[in-house]
Design an enzyme around this catalytic site. Structure first.
Site, PDB file in Angstrom:
ATOM      1  N   GLU A   1      -4.572   1.300   7.404  1.00  0.00           N
ATOM      2  CA  GLU A   1      -4.621   1.412   5.937  1.00  0.00           C
ATOM      3  C   GLU A   1      -4.228   0.086   5.307  1.00  0.00           C
ATOM      4  O   GLU A   1      -4.835  -0.374   4.346  1.00  0.00           O
ATOM      5  CB  GLU A   1      -3.660   2.530   5.482  1.00  0.00           C
ATOM      6  CG  GLU A   1      -3.757   2.868   3.993  1.00  0.00           C
ATOM      7  CD  GLU A   1      -2.812   2.055   3.122  1.00  0.00           C
ATOM      8  OE1 GLU A   1      -2.919   2.130   1.892  1.00  0.00           O
ATOM      9  OE2 GLU A   1      -1.957   1.307   3.665  1.00  0.00           O
TER      10      GLU A   1
ATOM     11  N   ASP B   1      -0.437   3.267  10.541  1.00  0.00           N
ATOM     12  CA  ASP B   1      -0.091   1.861  10.786  1.00  0.00           C
ATOM     13  C   ASP B   1       1.017   1.369   9.858  1.00  0.00           C
ATOM     14  O   ASP B   1       1.287   1.969   8.810  1.00  0.00           O
ATOM     15  CB  ASP B   1      -1.327   0.975  10.621  1.00  0.00           C
ATOM     16  CG  ASP B   1      -1.878   0.988   9.193  1.00  0.00           C
ATOM     17  OD1 ASP B   1      -2.049   2.101   8.638  1.00  0.00           O
ATOM     18  OD2 ASP B   1      -2.114  -0.088   8.628  1.00  0.00           O
TER      19      ASP B   1
HETATM   20 ZN    ZN Z   1       1.376   2.854   2.864  1.00  0.00          ZN
HETATM   21 CA    CA Z   2       1.805  -0.090   2.403  1.00  0.00          CA
END
Ligand code: ZN
Ligand code: CA
Length: 373
Positions: free
Chosen positions: A139, A78
């Site tokens: 993340e 992401d």
């Molecule tokens: Zn990263």
């Molecule tokens: Ca980052």
């Protein structure tokens, strides 16, 4: 051996695909295809369902053809916003976005590096002890993919997350833990002009508390922040509710705990002083890690840097990454610098030199693992 044109082309392809947090499906489908073509056995776990993303984490396994330890290699799929419709530009050896979005080198430079190394291993039949490739979802802003990963699918006991700034040779061995703090202060509404003495101003309570908080850089390994404050409806109404949100981080857990206690204590004291109510919720988002210089990933990364004539730099960071979660799960994981710059801004960029350097370096790490046993 590393193919610069191929790396640029693949990086270009990856950053051109939208994959903001929670919407990584297109990226995941492409990576499943690529990993499968590279001879890996690929599965998608159920994390997407748990966190509300349109895909799960992608896990690819390449059985070993040599000696050495099984290694985990991870990057996240992401990107932060604005991350849709990225138009990469290559100018004077540097790749950047057209300026209206991030580039997404964070973390597609990491993915590109892992793919190029897998390709070189296949082409040159390079010996390794087995690789477990993990491409995580979501993340950014929570490490949700790593937190909800199906760890039964992994056997590796050590590995690398490719997700830090700093040039190849940068090895992150320490990262902080983090608490999130959310407080709702409840005052009492009243007309500001007619009966203000009957009101309790929640914004004033919050302001008083915040003015007494230790915020910013507390010491060389500890930080705190109040990042969001919201409340109030009109200038003629004494506000009866305000929400205050913040965080604390430290490389040392006890320091983080003490700082969180301090911030919560100041809010409670302030509420009591003004006769306001308060609800506070705190949550430890992830725990810290501190890798020994003798730990396998640090040894391999230092040796590989030496082999290539790079300067190995063991560093600490103030940021969390998937490595915090892997380490807490018993997978000893270092974070590697991959040369991404100005991440989370529309000025984000990476040099072609670092993109190719990353692949050279990770390949050398895989080779260094051969000499371990
Ligand atoms: Zn990263
Ligand atoms: Ca980052």
């Amino acid at each position: 051996m590393v193919d610069a044109n191929r790396i640029i082309k693949e990086f270009w392809e990856l950053v051109s695909i939208d994959s903001v947090s929670g919407k990584e499906r297109l990226m995941a489908d492409l990576l499943i295809k690529k990993l499968t073509a590279l001879g890996l056995e690929v599965v998608e776990d159920g994390a997407g369902y748990k966190v509300g993303s349109d895909t799960g984490n992608i896990i690819g396994k390449l059985p070993g053809n040599g000696r050495g330890p099984l290694l985990l290699l991870c990057a996240h799929m992401d990107t932060v916003e604005p991350g849709c419709g990225v138009q990469p530009l290559l100018e004077e050896g540097v790749i950047r976005s057209a300026g209206d979005t991030v580039l997404g080198a964070d973390d597609k430079a990491g993915i590109t590096t892992i793919l190029e190394v897998l390709r070189l291993i296949r082409e040159k039949q390079i010996k390794h002890g087995g690789l477990e490739v993990v491409f995580t979802i979501w993340e950014e802003g929570g490490l949700f993919g790593a937190k909800n990963l199906d760890y039964h699918l992994l056997q590796a006991k050590a590995g690398f997350v490719l997700d830090s700034d700093g040039p190849p040779g940068t090895i992150i061995t320490r990262a902080p833990s983090q608490d999130r703090i959310g407080a709702v202060i409840r005052g009492k509404a009243a007309h500001a002009g007619i009966n203000p003495e009957e009101g309790i101003n929640a914004i004033q309570v919050a302001s008083h508390a915040i003015s007494l908080m230790r915020l910013g850089r507390i010491d060389h390994e500890t930080t705190s922040n109040i990042g969001i404050i919201s409340g109030g409806k009109a200038t003629n109404i004494i506000p009866d509710s305000v929400t205050v949100e913040g965080e604390t981080r430290s490389l040392v857990a006890s320091k983080r705990e003490a700082l969180t206690d301090h911030i919560c204590g100041v809010i409670r004291d302030s509420a009591a002083k003004f006769n306001a109510g308060v609800d506070i919720v705190t949550e430890t988002l992830y725990t810290d890690f501190h890798l020994e210089e003798e730990s396998l990933p640090v040894r391999l990364a230092v040796k590989a840097a030496d082999n290539l004539g790079l300067t190995a730099k063991l560093e600490k960071t103030g940021g969390g990454s998937d490595a915090n979660i892997f380490n807490s799960r018993g997978i000893v994981t270092a974070v590697l610098g991959i040369g991404m710059k100005k991440v989370h801004t529309t000025e984000e960029y990476i040099s072609v030199e670092d993109l190719t350097g990353n692949a050279r370096y990770l390949l050398e790490i895989v080779k260094a693992a051969q000499e371990e046993f």
